[in-house]
Design an enzyme around this catalytic site. Structure first.
Site, PDB file in Angstrom:
ATOM      1  N   HIS A  17       0.869  -1.179   0.000  1.00  0.00           N
ATOM      2  CA  HIS A  17       0.000   0.000   0.000  1.00  0.00           C
ATOM      3  C   HIS A  17       0.908   1.232   0.000  1.00  0.00           C
ATOM      4  O   HIS A  17       2.023   1.191   0.535  1.00  0.00           O
ATOM      5  CB  HIS A  17      -0.832  -0.065   1.284  1.00  0.00           C
ATOM      6  CG  HIS A  17      -1.903   0.973   1.418  1.00  0.00           C
ATOM      7  ND1 HIS A  17      -1.641   2.278   1.768  1.00  0.00           N
ATOM      8  CD2 HIS A  17      -3.248   0.884   1.289  1.00  0.00           C
ATOM      9  CE1 HIS A  17      -2.787   2.944   1.849  1.00  0.00           C
ATOM     10  NE2 HIS A  17      -3.768   2.126   1.553  1.00  0.00           N
ATOM     11  N   ASP A  65       3.209  -4.406   7.950  1.00  0.00           N
ATOM     12  CA  ASP A  65       1.982  -3.633   7.761  1.00  0.00           C
ATOM     13  C   ASP A  65       0.835  -4.627   7.923  1.00  0.00           C
ATOM     14  O   ASP A  65       0.528  -5.393   7.010  1.00  0.00           O
ATOM     15  CB  ASP A  65       1.985  -2.992   6.379  1.00  0.00           C
ATOM     16  CG  ASP A  65       0.644  -2.339   6.054  1.00  0.00           C
ATOM     17  OD1 ASP A  65      -0.302  -2.450   6.874  1.00  0.00           O
ATOM     18  OD2 ASP A  65       0.533  -1.727   4.982  1.00  0.00           O
ATOM     19  N   GLN A 112      -4.474  -5.263   7.195  1.00  0.00           N
ATOM     20  CA  GLN A 112      -5.493  -6.185   6.697  1.00  0.00           C
ATOM     21  C   GLN A 112      -5.551  -7.474   7.503  1.00  0.00           C
ATOM     22  O   GLN A 112      -6.569  -8.160   7.488  1.00  0.00           O
ATOM     23  CB  GLN A 112      -5.232  -6.519   5.218  1.00  0.00           C
ATOM     24  CG  GLN A 112      -5.369  -5.338   4.275  1.00  0.00           C
ATOM     25  CD  GLN A 112      -6.789  -4.825   4.168  1.00  0.00           C
ATOM     26  OE1 GLN A 112      -7.749  -5.561   4.382  1.00  0.00           O
ATOM     27  NE2 GLN A 112      -6.939  -3.557   3.854  1.00  0.00           N
ATOM     28  N   LYS A 137     -10.383  -0.468  10.448  1.00  0.00           N
ATOM     29  CA  LYS A 137     -10.587  -1.674   9.639  1.00  0.00           C
ATOM     30  C   LYS A 137     -10.996  -2.860  10.504  1.00  0.00           C
ATOM     31  O   LYS A 137     -11.159  -3.971  10.016  1.00  0.00           O
ATOM     32  CB  LYS A 137      -9.310  -2.013   8.876  1.00  0.00           C
ATOM     33  CG  LYS A 137      -8.956  -0.989   7.810  1.00  0.00           C
ATOM     34  CD  LYS A 137      -7.732  -1.408   7.048  1.00  0.00           C
ATOM     35  CE  LYS A 137      -7.086  -0.273   6.294  1.00  0.00           C
ATOM     36  NZ  LYS A 137      -7.812   0.088   5.078  1.00  0.00           N
ATOM     37  N   CYS A 146      -4.851   2.477  -3.589  1.00  0.00           N
ATOM     38  CA  CYS A 146      -3.618   3.001  -2.966  1.00  0.00           C
ATOM     39  C   CYS A 146      -2.441   2.050  -3.138  1.00  0.00           C
ATOM     40  O   CYS A 146      -1.621   1.894  -2.233  1.00  0.00           O
ATOM     41  CB  CYS A 146      -3.820   3.302  -1.484  1.00  0.00           C
ATOM     42  SG  CYS A 146      -5.015   4.586  -1.186  1.00  0.00           S
TER      43      CYS A 146
HETATM   44  C1  PLP Z   1      -2.422  -2.888   3.577  1.00  0.00           C
HETATM   45  C2  PLP Z   1      -2.727  -1.503   4.054  1.00  0.00           C
HETATM   46  N1  PLP Z   1      -1.743  -0.739   4.550  1.00  0.00           N
HETATM   47  C3  PLP Z   1      -1.962   0.501   4.994  1.00  0.00           C
HETATM   48  C4  PLP Z   1      -3.205   1.077   4.945  1.00  0.00           C
HETATM   49  C5  PLP Z   1      -3.377   2.471   5.430  1.00  0.00           C
HETATM   50  O1  PLP Z   1      -4.222   2.530   6.513  1.00  0.00           O
HETATM   51  P1  PLP Z   1      -4.655   3.941   7.089  1.00  0.00           P
HETATM   52  O2  PLP Z   1      -5.273   4.683   5.959  1.00  0.00           O
HETATM   53  O3  PLP Z   1      -5.616   3.611   8.168  1.00  0.00           O
HETATM   54  O4  PLP Z   1      -3.421   4.610   7.591  1.00  0.00           O
HETATM   55  C6  PLP Z   1      -4.261   0.331   4.422  1.00  0.00           C
HETATM   56  C7  PLP Z   1      -5.621   0.921   4.324  1.00  0.00           C
HETATM   57  O5  PLP Z   1      -6.145   1.157   3.268  1.00  0.00           O
HETATM   58  C8  PLP Z   1      -4.015  -0.980   3.968  1.00  0.00           C
HETATM   59  O6  PLP Z   1      -4.995  -1.732   3.449  1.00  0.00           O
END
Ligand code: PLP
Lengths: 411, 160
Positions: free
Chosen positions: A124, A200, A203, A226, A368
């Site tokens: 992401h 990270d 998910q 999430k 993203c």
């Molecule tokens: C795999 C992953 N990493 C990072 C993020 C970023 O999360 P946040 O927008 O809550 O910082 C997301 C959310 O879309 C995600 O799915």
């Protein structure tokens, strides 16, 4: 069927009673952000109505009540991820801020020009851009683990990619492909190469049992929104000794032990990284979300999602065959519930517009993860993802809505 | 599905399925300009042949949703063979058709073509795109080709 009582769970989510275009809302975008159960709303409401005050400051009754609810939530969240101490859980605005925190504190103090960070092609933007910013500032090298034709990480050259690297930062579950990566194995490979590992886990924490101790990683980031919690709060988990050694991130109140005109000393962890008034009520709501998930049990959550995902993959393949391409592993053991797909001739946006008419919420776009989309050779996909409040009926409605889209665009 | 049929008029679907003026022109003499919608990845590439103050030829490439691609196709038809001045009038009229929501969403998008809305321009088929204004997030899809054309005209500063 799994042990989840979905009908009962649905009762706990007021938004699921909502109608769009006169039809029952079918929410299939939990990978982006999940819906909120009444218990979380009640916890937040209760704080505002009965105990609200700033945390860690007052000695009066309600300030102590709020502080203990806030720190109680930290404890619940730390247990939920198997952390050995709540002091290893630092609250941030979201997972993105948590990655930036690591880049700006650990990164700036431990990396020097020429050092390498290893990332994967399925990250992401939140786990790409903070490292690109740091790389530009410190003249670092970024290396990328590629992906295989079946949407797994290609670990063929892992050893050489990790050779001499200082950090491996990777997602435990792709928000686009659904791919589940083997966290303990990747962490071990990083450690063997003398690198630290950042996971990270945005998910995976909502969907899979998580244990940072058995994962043995060094940093893990995740977001409340999430996993049934509110937006506006996320966390960094890191091993205590790393947090102790890291300089503070933002400066201000709360993060200090003492301030004089000459300078300041920092507070203990985790507060050292929590400058300013935190998202008090949201943290409390997050604690209630964790309680809710624990009552269900993450094993049951995972089982339910695996069933729904298998059902959806079958239904899509049965109904649309080769006209629909799925970008992600087909083996349920290796994937979460996010299903990214494309019709041969219909753009992802047009799909999601037509299915919205049926009150079906799916995501269209690059999710993203633009570098990944380039690797896949597609500008955008449509993504459906499932959570505890979804059932096979929702998937049937999705499939019917897709049939309408197909008819509409005449492919 | 009345809302949808408003958005996806038959003429729009027709331009999407069979886009007009697809192709490239050799650069130079043609001018190439690209537009990109970072939100959804829609991409429009225009090749403009401009001489004697007129768009003597225009071809289009790129990919994206039905709205962005149909709008590109219809735009190319609308300005092909027209003088640059006339084309700018059509752009103004089209953007006026879309503008309420676009400026509401994105902050006023005042380009050099902003100006009085011409009332002597007949948009014809292009009016089919009016249904888009009911779907605010799709307005950017409809205006992408037009903003790209503005950029192309500005870069060739009215043609030489
Ligand atoms: C795999 C992953 N990493 C990072 C993020 C970023 O999360 P946040 O927008 O809550 O910082 C997301 C959310 O879309 C995600 O799915």
């Amino acid at each position: 069927m799994s042990s989840l009582s979905v009908a009962k769970i649905q009762e706990d989510f007021p938004i699921l009673k909502r109608e769009v275009n006169g039809k029952r809302l079918v929410y299939l975008d939990s990978a982006s952000s999940s819906q909120t159960p009444t218990s979380v709303l009640d916890a937040m409401n209760n704080c505002y109505q009965n105990t609200y005050a700033n945390v860690h400051r007052g000695v009066y009754t309600i300030a102590e009540e709020t502080t203990s609810a806030f720190e109680g939530a930290r404890l619940a969240i730390s247990r939920f991820i198997g952390a050995s101490s709540p002091s290893e859980v630092v609250f941030t605005r979201n997972a993105t801020e948590a990655v930036n925190l690591v880049a700006q504190t650990w990164g700036r103090t431990n990396l020097k020009p020429g050092d390498a960070i290893v990332l994967t092609q399925m990250e992401h933007h939140a786990n790409i851009v903070p490292w690109q910013m740091l790389a530009a500032e410190l003249d670092l090298e970024l290396r990328w683990i590629p992906i295989t034709p079946d949407y797994q990480l290609d670990l063929t050259n892992l050893e050489s990619l990790l050779s001499g690297a200082k950090l491996l930062a990777f997602s435990s579950m792709s928000n686009v492909l659904g791919t589940i990566n083997d966290v303990p194995a990747l962490v071990a490979a990083a450690h063997n190469a003398g690198a630290l590992a950042l996971v990270d886990a945005c998910q995976s924490v909502p969907n899979l049992p998580t244990n940072v101790v058995t994962d043995n990683s060094d940093f893990m980031v995740f977001s409340a929104h999430k996993m049934l919690g509110p937006s506006g709060v996320g966390a960094l988990w890191a091993r205590a000794e790393l947090l102790e050694a890291m300089p503070p991130f933002l400066g201000g109140g709360e993060m200090i032990r003492d301030v004089t005109l000459e300078g300041f000393t920092t507070n203990e962890i985790p507060w050292k990284f929590e400058a300013g008034t935190p998202a008090i009520v949201e943290v409390i709501g997050w604690g209630a979300a964790v309680d809710y998930l624990e009552k269900i049990g993450l094993a049951a959550v995972r089982e339910h999602e695996a069933e729904l995902t298998a059902y959806a993959l079958d239904a899509l393949a049965d109904r649309f065959g080769k006209k629909l391409t799925i970008y992600g592993p087909l083996d349920i053991a290796h994937r979460g519930s996010a299903i990214s797909f494309l019709f041969e001739d219909i753009h992802a946006h047009d799909i999601s517009q037509v299915v919205d008419e049926e009150a079906v919420c799916v995501r269209a776009g690059h999710h993203c993860a633009k570098p990944l989309m380039r690797v896949l050779g597609v500008p955008a996909t449509t993504r459906a993802s499932f959570y505890i409040y979804n059932d096979t009926r929702d998937i049937d409605i999705l499939v019917d809505a897709l049939v309408r889209a197909e008819k509409f665009f005449g492919v | 599905m009345s809302g949808l049929e408003d958005l996806y008029r038959e003429i729009i679907l027709d331009h999407y399925r069979a886009p007009r003026n697809r192709g490239t022109l050799s650069v130079p003499p043609a001018h190439q300009v690209e537009g990109f919608n970072p939100l959804c990845g829609d991409e429009v590439v225009l090749y403009l042949d401009i001489s004697d103050g007129a768009i003597t030829d225009i071809t289009t490439a790129g990919q994206g949703c039905s709205i962005s691609q149909a709008s590109t196709s219809m735009m190319s038809n609308a300005v092909k063979g027209k003088s640059v001045e006339e084309s700018r009038k059509i752009i103004r009229a089209f953007k006026a058709l879309m503008s309420v929501h676009e400026s509401h969403l994105q902050g006023a998008e005042n380009g050099p073509t902003e100006g009085p809305v011409p009332d002597d321009v007949r948009l014809g088929d292009l009016e089919a795109l009016q249904g888009v204004v009911k779907f605010p997030v799709r307005i950017k899809c409809a205006t992408l080709a037009w903003n790209t054309l503005i950029q192309g005209l500005d870069e060739t500063s009215g043609g030489s």
